[in-house]
Design an enzyme around this catalytic site. Structure first.
Site, short mmCIF file in Angstrom:
data_model
loop_
_atom_site.label_atom_id
_atom_site.label_comp_id
_atom_site.label_asym_id
_atom_site.label_seq_id
_atom_site.Cartn_x
_atom_site.Cartn_y
_atom_site.Cartn_z
N ASP A 1 -1.95 32.78 12.40
CA ASP A 1 -2.27 31.41 12.79
C ASP A 1 -1.21 30.76 13.64
OD1 ASP A 1 -4.71 30.90 11.34
OD2 ASP A 1 -3.51 31.04 9.52
C1 BGC Z 1 0.89 27.26 8.66
C2 BGC Z 1 0.98 28.75 8.58
C3 BGC Z 1 -0.13 29.18 7.70
C4 BGC Z 1 -1.41 28.71 8.32
C5 BGC Z 1 -2.52 28.90 7.40
C6 BGC Z 1 -0.33 26.96 9.47
O1 BGC Z 1 -0.42 25.61 9.78
O2 BGC Z 1 2.02 26.71 9.16
O3 BGC Z 1 2.18 29.20 8.13
O4 BGC Z 1 -0.12 30.54 7.45
O5 BGC Z 1 -1.42 27.35 8.72
O6 BGC Z 1 -2.29 28.20 6.23
C1 NOJ Z 2 -2.88 31.98 6.06
C2 NOJ Z 2 -4.29 31.96 6.48
O1 NOJ Z 2 -5.12 31.52 5.45
C3 NOJ Z 2 -4.73 33.29 6.97
O2 NOJ Z 2 -6.02 33.20 7.45
C4 NOJ Z 2 -3.77 33.69 8.04
O3 NOJ Z 2 -4.22 34.82 8.62
C5 NOJ Z 2 -2.35 33.77 7.55
N1 NOJ Z 2 -2.04 32.48 7.09
C6 NOJ Z 2 -1.35 34.25 8.58
O4 NOJ Z 2 -1.05 33.29 9.51
#
Ligand code: BGC
Ligand code: NOJ
Length: 811
Positions: free
Chosen positions: A483
């Protein structure tokens, strides 16, 4: 250091101190009604949707941490205590918390009075049952008062935390006998209400928090409890609570059992407007009657136990490794159920107000769940598909109650569409139920646009085909699985925050990770087309997949590993040419799992590079070297301090990808070594470093660049559960559902020993004995099915056959 121990017999983790490094929690509920419950009785409850139908209030970021829940105060003389210790924190003579499958038990003793609390949500009724048993362990009579306590949340959890000018005037309650009804919102034509009741006459009650607690007091020192008398307050606005007072005298050795119920009720729409201020209690009274006696509640608890016994009987391994048995047979599957139910919505690290169900997340969670309740997986797949847009792209998240896509987050994560194929293929392999492909499913929740589910898969596949960049690799969009790899936010000005909702489609940024996904799940799609009689589509799919395979070899290989991406100006990301972030885990995992570079010898090289550059004693990091500064062309990933989260943290979620990759090239020892590093049971004895619950996976462990290397974060709701179960059950132990039946192809350490697996699959029970006399890491010589020798490793499916006895001869 440990803070408890596993009780495998009872399938419980037993916590022996309230002072765990972090709250160690459990989930109650299996369908619609859920509660989070910590080892000190903190937590909250909601119905279906943690944001929109929140029953009880919880304060994240509170001090002391985790200080709201369902509490029972015991007052004996001047001593006031709680079975789970919170909120009074009165030290106990004995304390224990047992988290089990869908229930938690607390045991406390103070001054020879014991309190045992069992909390669970029955399988078929939207309520939480609390059974509290008080026993006088002393030689003389005891006189005491018990006070219950729950603080109601005004349903919408976001409003509840923000809209005080309104909220403080809307709270309404009703008291009838021993039941306290919370009916805020009923007046405004909502048909729901809740109640907190006890199965015995009460000696007093409070429903106004401030009257119960007293001026300038917290729930650690309620005035009413101190004075030994509830005030009889009837909340009108402000802060509605439910507290029962029950006075007891216990003879030596005598015990008293009390049954408390927190129930959620919905009345038929037509009834609700008859008398806006008086709730119809038919549903509530029925529930209170249903769980009134000890015997009734015991039965409900047995039903819950049977429910879990039945679920867990679908996969059962007996190996020489107790950690493997414990994780595979109990905790890993349990966590798969929880993540299936909740996606990433409500944990101690997800507030229940932000993220509902994730498109990508839910599709992956299904991979570890589909064998448990295939019918629910089917329903979920169709729900998810209905949020898809006509061009194959998808809302990244949707709200569980409304099942509508979340407009605030929107779409643009270009990996999303392909995860739908991942989920669908897992379902088809598990069940063989191709009728799902004919189901009519809406686009963007609009049923007038409905098409057969097959069309959804086709459009998922085509979305990648029609979104390729200059290297013929898939465009990444806002981000892919990672993400935080925001390669299209290049245009933001220095000093401006990165744009998480930024341009939904970048000009040229491309993802090698999605390329790997496309090859892996594209092949599944191709097979589905073939089996479903869509020859033309199958052929077209094959061409597109072959082209992608070539594109990866041509533009996605960096010499010793797969490249991660190209940014918006076509600069390489995850290349030895980069100053930082030279190698990333995701494309190594996904390209190898897709089989890319296996025959060319590149897969082995890529996995060796992972071992050399990304491995640590606590697991494999996302990338190296960590970014030491913020990069405009990378976005959020470089906003994290080195070693945390996506910036070189250890994402437990994608470690299994590498482990599965290792099994693809037959390296069983290495695959298992990777499995062990993040496996909760294996690392239980470093709980003081790891800090989160030792019975389940966390999302992330701090990488080697972080000052707190080895410390885990964001426990419970993570795709790790599903992927680890897939890795362990399918890749390592090798029990693989396939379109044509069950395949067995283990890849294990040479000294793993023989093992058995019982697997329920498509209505039959498979008793599998895996024999490995030559101690090979991979390879099946032949099968013996009910005494008959068969070559290959597929157990052909025979219609109507209920049991299979199979010996798998490795060698
Ligand atoms: C967070 C990431 C996280 C993602 C999904 C982002 O906004 O900063 O670290 O994995 O959202 O929760
Ligand atoms: C948390 C999210 O829920 C998942 O979809 C994602 O792939 C990981 N963060 C890695 O960024």
């Amino acid at each position: 250091m440990k803070f408890g121990f596993f009780d495998d017999e009872k399938k419980e983790y037993v916590i022996t101190t309230p002072d765990t490094p972090l709250p160690w929690i459990n989930y109650l509920g299996s369908q619609d009604f859920f509660s989070l419950i910590s080892n000190t009785c903190g937590g909250y409850s909601f119905y279906k949707d943690a944001k929109l139908l929140r029953l009880t209030r919880y304060r994240y970021n509170n001090l002391p941490a985790d200080s709201n829940g369902k509490y029972y105060y015991i007052k004996e003389g001047d001593v006031i205590w709680n079975p789970g210790t919170m909120p009074t924190r009165t030290p106990l003579d004995e304390y224990q918390c047992r988290h089990g499958l869908g229930y938690s038990r607390f045991h406390g003793i103070k001054n020879q009075l014991s309190a045992d609390l069992l909390a669970f949500v029955p399988v078929d009724t939207p309520c939480e049952i609390n059974v509290l048993t008080l026993k006088n362990q002393s030689a003389s009579a005891k006189k005491l008062s018990l006070f219950s306590y729950v603080e109601f949340c005004l349903w919408n959890a976001v409003d509840d935390m923000t809209n005080f000018q309104r909220n403080l005037s809307i709270g309404e309650v009703e008291i009838q006998g021993s039941a306290i009804y919370h009916k805020t919102e009923y007046r405004e034509r909502r048909n729901h209400y809740s109640f907190f009741s006890v199965n015995t006459p009460i000696d007093g009650f409070d429903t106004s928090r401030d009257e119960f607690l007293g001026v300038r007091r917290g729930n650690d020192r309620p005035l009413a409890v101190e004075q030994g008398k509830c005030t009889g307050s009837v909340a009108s606005g402000w802060y509605p609570i439910a507290s029962h007072q029950i006075d007891l005298v216990l003879a030596p050795g005598e015990e008293k059992e009390l049954i408390f119920l927190l129930g959620y009720c919905e009345n038929p729409q037509e009834e609700k407007w008859e008398a806006p201020n008086v709730i119809r209690k038919t549903t509530a009274l029925a529930m209170q009657e249903k769980y009134h006696t000890s015997a009734q509640v015991k039965k409900a608890f047995q039903d819950l136990n049977h429910y879990w016994e039945d679920l867990l009987s679908r996969f059962f391994v007996n190996s020489q490794d107790p950690h493997v048995n414990r994780m595979a047979n109990i905790w890993n599957q349990y966590q798969c159920m929880v993540t299936f139910n909740l996606s990433r919505s409500a944990s101690y690290y997800e507030s229940g107000t932000g993220r509902g169900m994730g498109f990508r997340d839910s599709c992956q969670d299904l991979l570890g769940f589909v064998h448990l309740v295939p019918e629910r997986a089917r329903e979920r797949i169709l729900d998810i598909a209905a949020t898809q847009f006509e061009d194959g792209s998808a809302y990244h998240q949707y709200q569980p109650l409304t099942k509508k896509g979340n407009l605030d987050i929107g779409s643009g994560f270009n990996d999303d569409p392909l995860w739908l194929i991942a989920a669908a293929s897992a379902y088809l392999k598990e069940t063989g139920d191709f009728s799902i492909l004919d189901e009519m499913v809406a686009f963007d929740c609009d049923t007038s646009k409905a098409q057969p589910f097959f069309q959804h898969l086709l459009r998922s596949f085509h979305y990648t085909c029609t979104h390729l960049g200059p290297h013929k690799l898939p465009l990444i969009g806002r981000a892919d699985w990672n993400d935080c790899l925001n390669l299209n936010c290049f245009s933001s000005e220095p000093g401006e925050p990165f744009q998480t909702t930024g341009p939904s489609e970048g000009p040229v940024a491309e993802s090698v990770f999605i390329a790997g996904m496309f090859v892996k799940y594209g092949r599944e799609f191709q097979t589905i087309c073939e089996k479903y009689g869509h020859t033309e589509e199958a052929l077209q799919a094959k061409d597109a997949i072959d082209a992608m395979y070539q594109a990866v070899l041509t533009s996605g290989w960096d010499g010793d590993w797969f490249l991660r991406a190209y940014d918006a100006t076509s600069q390489k990301i995850g290349s030895h040419e980069c100053e930082e972030g030279q190698i990333f885990i995701e494309p190594q995992g996904f390209c190898v799992m897709a089989g890319i570079g296996v025959k060319e010898g590149l897969a082995e090289k890529a996995l060796d590079s992972v071992k050399e550059r990304l491995d640590t004693k606590y697991g494999i990091m996302v990338q190296q070297p960590a970014y030491t500064r913020y990069y405009l062309n990378l976005g959020e990933i470089s906003s994290y301090p080195p070693g945390y989260k996506e910036n070189a943290g250890i994402f437990c979620h994608n470690n299994p990808w590498i482990s599965i990759g290792e099994t693809m090239i037959g390296r069983g020892s290495r695959a298992f070594q990777i499995y062990k590093k993040t496996c909760p049971s294996y690392i239980e004895n470093i709980s003081q470093i790891h800090r989160t619950e030792p019975y389940i996976y966390s999302q992330m462990i701090a990488g080697k660049d972080a000052p707190r290397h080895g410390e885990a974060k964001n426990s419970w709701l993570t795709g790790t559960a599903a992927w680890t179960f897939v890795n362990l059950s399918q890749a390592i132990l090798g029990i693989q559902p396939s379109y044509d039946g069950l395949c067995v192809d283990p890849c294990i350490p040479a000294d793993f020993g023989d093992f058995t697996v019982t697997r329920r699959f498509r209505g039959a029970v498979y008793h599998l004995f895996i024999s490995n006399p030559d101690h090979v890491e991979k390879g099946v010589k032949y099968l013996e099915i009910d005494g008959k020798q068969i070559s290959g490793n597929l157990i052909p499916f025979e219609e109507g056959k209920k049991e299979y006895q199979v010996t798998i001869h490795m060698g």
